[in-house]
Design a protein around this motif. Structure first.
Motif, PDB file in Angstrom:
ATOM      1  N   LEU A   1       3.063  -3.026  -9.194  1.00 16.84           N
ATOM      2  CA  LEU A   1       1.972  -3.357  -8.285  1.00 16.84           C
ATOM      3  C   LEU A   1       1.587  -4.818  -8.417  1.00 16.84           C
ATOM      4  O   LEU A   1       1.349  -5.499  -7.413  1.00 16.84           O
ATOM      5  CB  LEU A   1       0.766  -2.467  -8.578  1.00 16.84           C
TER       6      LEU A   1
ATOM      7  N   ASN B   1       4.765   7.590 -15.084  1.00 12.97           N
ATOM      8  CA  ASN B   1       3.681   7.751 -14.119  1.00 12.97           C
ATOM      9  C   ASN B   1       2.438   8.246 -14.861  1.00 12.97           C
ATOM     10  O   ASN B   1       2.337   9.422 -15.228  1.00 12.97           O
ATOM     11  CB  ASN B   1       4.092   8.747 -13.035  1.00 12.97           C
TER      12      ASN B   1
ATOM     13  N   THR C   1       2.527   1.798  -3.361  1.00 10.61           N
ATOM     14  CA  THR C   1       1.571   2.273  -4.355  1.00 10.61           C
ATOM     15  C   THR C   1       1.306   3.767  -4.188  1.00 10.61           C
ATOM     16  O   THR C   1       1.173   4.509  -5.168  1.00 10.61           O
ATOM     17  CB  THR C   1       0.252   1.488  -4.235  1.00 10.61           C
ATOM     18  N   LEU C   2       1.254   4.225  -2.939  1.00 16.25           N
ATOM     19  CA  LEU C   2       0.962   5.630  -2.664  1.00 16.25           C
ATOM     20  C   LEU C   2       2.152   6.547  -2.926  1.00 16.25           C
ATOM     21  O   LEU C   2       2.001   7.640  -3.484  1.00 16.25           O
ATOM     22  CB  LEU C   2       0.506   5.788  -1.208  1.00 16.25           C
ATOM     23  N   PHE C   3       3.349   6.099  -2.534  1.00 13.59           N
ATOM     24  CA  PHE C   3       4.494   7.016  -2.509  1.00 13.59           C
ATOM     25  C   PHE C   3       5.666   6.602  -3.403  1.00 13.59           C
ATOM     26  O   PHE C   3       6.576   7.403  -3.607  1.00 13.59           O
ATOM     27  CB  PHE C   3       5.013   7.151  -1.073  1.00 13.59           C
TER      28      PHE C   3
ATOM     29  N   PHE D   1      -2.340   7.618 -10.537  1.00 12.93           N
ATOM     30  CA  PHE D   1      -2.583   6.623  -9.493  1.00 12.93           C
ATOM     31  C   PHE D   1      -3.515   5.516  -9.990  1.00 12.93           C
ATOM     32  O   PHE D   1      -3.258   4.329  -9.798  1.00 12.93           O
ATOM     33  CB  PHE D   1      -3.173   7.313  -8.264  1.00 12.93           C
TER      34      PHE D   1
ATOM     35  N   VAL E   1       0.841  -1.203   0.000  1.00 16.51           N
ATOM     36  CA  VAL E   1       0.000   0.000   0.000  1.00 16.51           C
ATOM     37  C   VAL E   1       0.877   1.255   0.000  1.00 16.51           C
ATOM     38  O   VAL E   1       0.650   2.197  -0.772  1.00 16.51           O
ATOM     39  CB  VAL E   1      -0.944  -0.005   1.221  1.00 16.51           C
ATOM     40  N   LEU E   2       1.904   1.273   0.861  1.00 18.76           N
ATOM     41  CA  LEU E   2       2.781   2.445   0.938  1.00 18.76           C
ATOM     42  C   LEU E   2       3.528   2.672  -0.367  1.00 18.76           C
ATOM     43  O   LEU E   2       3.695   3.815  -0.808  1.00 18.76           O
ATOM     44  CB  LEU E   2       3.773   2.254   2.094  1.00 18.76           C
TER      45      LEU E   2
ATOM     46  N   ARG F   1       5.693   5.292  -6.712  1.00 17.96           N
ATOM     47  CA  ARG F   1       5.605   5.151  -8.165  1.00 17.96           C
ATOM     48  C   ARG F   1       6.432   6.194  -8.917  1.00 17.96           C
ATOM     49  O   ARG F   1       6.741   5.998 -10.096  1.00 17.96           O
ATOM     50  CB  ARG F   1       4.151   5.210  -8.612  1.00 17.96           C
ATOM     51  N   SER F   2       6.818   7.304  -8.268  1.00 20.00           N
ATOM     52  CA  SER F   2       7.595   8.336  -8.955  1.00 20.00           C
ATOM     53  C   SER F   2       9.071   8.315  -8.567  1.00 20.00           C
ATOM     54  O   SER F   2       9.840   9.156  -9.022  1.00 20.00           O
ATOM     55  CB  SER F   2       7.008   9.724  -8.654  1.00 20.00           C
TER      56      SER F   2
ATOM     57  N   GLN G   1      -2.345   2.377 -12.320  1.00 23.86           N
ATOM     58  CA  GLN G   1      -1.685   1.212 -11.742  1.00 23.86           C
ATOM     59  C   GLN G   1      -2.660   0.068 -11.496  1.00 23.86           C
ATOM     60  O   GLN G   1      -2.267  -1.103 -11.488  1.00 23.86           O
ATOM     61  CB  GLN G   1      -1.025   1.583 -10.410  1.00 23.86           C
TER      62      GLN G   1
END
Length: 409
Positions: free
Chosen positions: A325, A187, A60-62, A190, A57-58, A64-65, A193
């Protein structure tokens, strides 16, 4: 010749394998030292698995860039931190927290590592390199975990996490030196993904991974009391049993890699899961026979890692923007199965049954996983046949067109 970046990634899965699987072989001494019951000590396994899911989860949130190499270095640092803190755990609550932290980088490392393999491997060698990356975890079970088990008997259970932290530090240095700088993946937002999860089949694979591996972990989480208390093998030889199980994991992984070009991934996964189900049934009835218990423990371990590679490839091959992911979700599902299996396997023991009853929930979980993978195999077979029939029909039409053209001439 194995590329250096693959060796660095394999070292990372080695560290993760020691961190994850050592707990199963040192359950009794850890429970005794911290003053908890064996089922309560099983919560340390579940806490690691929960950390794996939270880490996905973390990421996926932070994540990807973040450039891929930098993301790998961050994950390596967390591996070191989590296991170093576990060495000093004084009680149940602290141990739960440290195991949770140790699990955070697990799925993310596999996800990023799979993409690094795909980006850097030569054409046609991505699957091989991913298998070689996963091989680090099997080697952990062959060498690192047995060493941890022996040191738990000879010195302290805390030595296992000293080894895991050291392997994590070595991975950090290897990634820094051997993995070239790679940019972050494009990217596209969100939501992009998750687009691949709109199809049915990724869910089929994810549930198969969770349930199938839950079947394995329902038994393997309690392999320590089964081998010592049921099969009657002394604690001083527990490391030998774990070594044989680790050899099974290595053998299963490499055997699958060897025969993979000849069979489809769904067929391989369904076959391995079916053998796992049969082996767990045999374990339930034959655990009191020491030689059978050792052999079948080795076999179920081999099956668990035989299916790992095909399942990983099935997830990432059509994920597009969600490849990291997808690969990470494989590990999330794997460890969700770990947590589910550890919990369900502990229920019969907590109810007063002998330790081999931990295999009973595993039997039903493994059967469910087989059913899902068999369904995936049937879908794949049907689509392959339809594509083949379409090509044959197209060729026939082409031949008829050529005949007609010749007739007009």
């Amino acid at each position: 010749m194995i590329a250096k970046h693959v060796l660095a990634l394999s070292l990372g899965t080695l560290a993760l394998g020691i961190a994850e699987f050592s707990m199963m072989s040192i359950l009794l001494p850890t429970a005794g030292d911290l003053g908890v019951s064996v089922p309560e000590a099983g919560h340390f396994i579940a806490a690691y698995a929960a950390g794996v899911c939270a880490g996905v989860v973390l990421m996926t949130l932070f994540g990807r860039s973040v450039p891929l190499k930098r993301l790998l270095l961050i994950l390596c640092a967390v591996i070191v931190l989590g296991n170093a803190v576990t060495v000093f755990a004084p009680n149940y609550g602290f141990m739960i927290a440290s195991r949770f932290i140790s699990g955070l980088p697990h799925g993310a490392f596999f996800g990023v590592g799979s993409i690094v393999c795909a980006e850097l491997s030569r054409p046609g060698e991505t699957s091989r390199d991913v298998c070689l990356m996963v091989a680090g975890m099997t080697i952990a079970n062959l060498a690192g975990v047995p060493l941890a088990s022996f040191l738990a008997w000879a010195v302290s259970w805390r030595a296992a996490f000293v080894i895991a932290a050291g392997a994590g530090l070595a991975t950090l240095l290897a990634v820094k030196c051997w993995v070239p700088a790679l940019p972050a993946l494009p990217n596209k937002g969100f939501a992009a993904q998750f687009r691949f999860l709109g199809a049915f089949e990724p869910w089929l694979v994810l549930f198969a991974i969770g349930l199938g591996n839950g079947g394995f972990f329902a038994y393997y989480s309690y392999v320590n009391p089964v081998i010592e208390h049921v099969a009657g093998i002394p604690a001083s030889l527990m490391w030998v049993v774990i070594t044989l199980a680790g050899a099974g994991m290595v053998g299963g992984n490499l055997f699958c890699a060897k025969i993979a070009p000849n069979y489809s991934n769904p067929a391989l996964a369904a076959f391995g899961q079916g053998v796992l189900f049969i082996a767990l049934v045999a374990l339930f009835f034959l655990a009191h026979w020491a030689s059978a218990a050792v052999f079948l423990t080795t076999l179920v371990a081999a099956c668990a890692f035989f299916v790992s590679g095909p399942q990983q490839v099935m997830m990432i091959e059509n994920a597009k923007e969600g490849r990291i992911l997808a690969a990470a979700l494989c590990q999330c599902s794997f460890n969700a199965g770990n947590a589910l299996g550890a919990w369900l396997g502990g229920l019969p023991i907590a109810a007063g049954k002998s330790a081999e009853w931990s295999a009973m929930p595993g039997i039903f979980l493994a059967l469910a996983g087989f059913g899902l993978l068999f369904a995936k195999w049937m879908i794949h077979t049907t689509r392959t046949r339809e594509r083949l029939e379409g090509r044959i029909a197209a060729l026939k039409d082409q031949v008829e067109d050529q005949k007609a053209e010749l007739g007009r001439r």
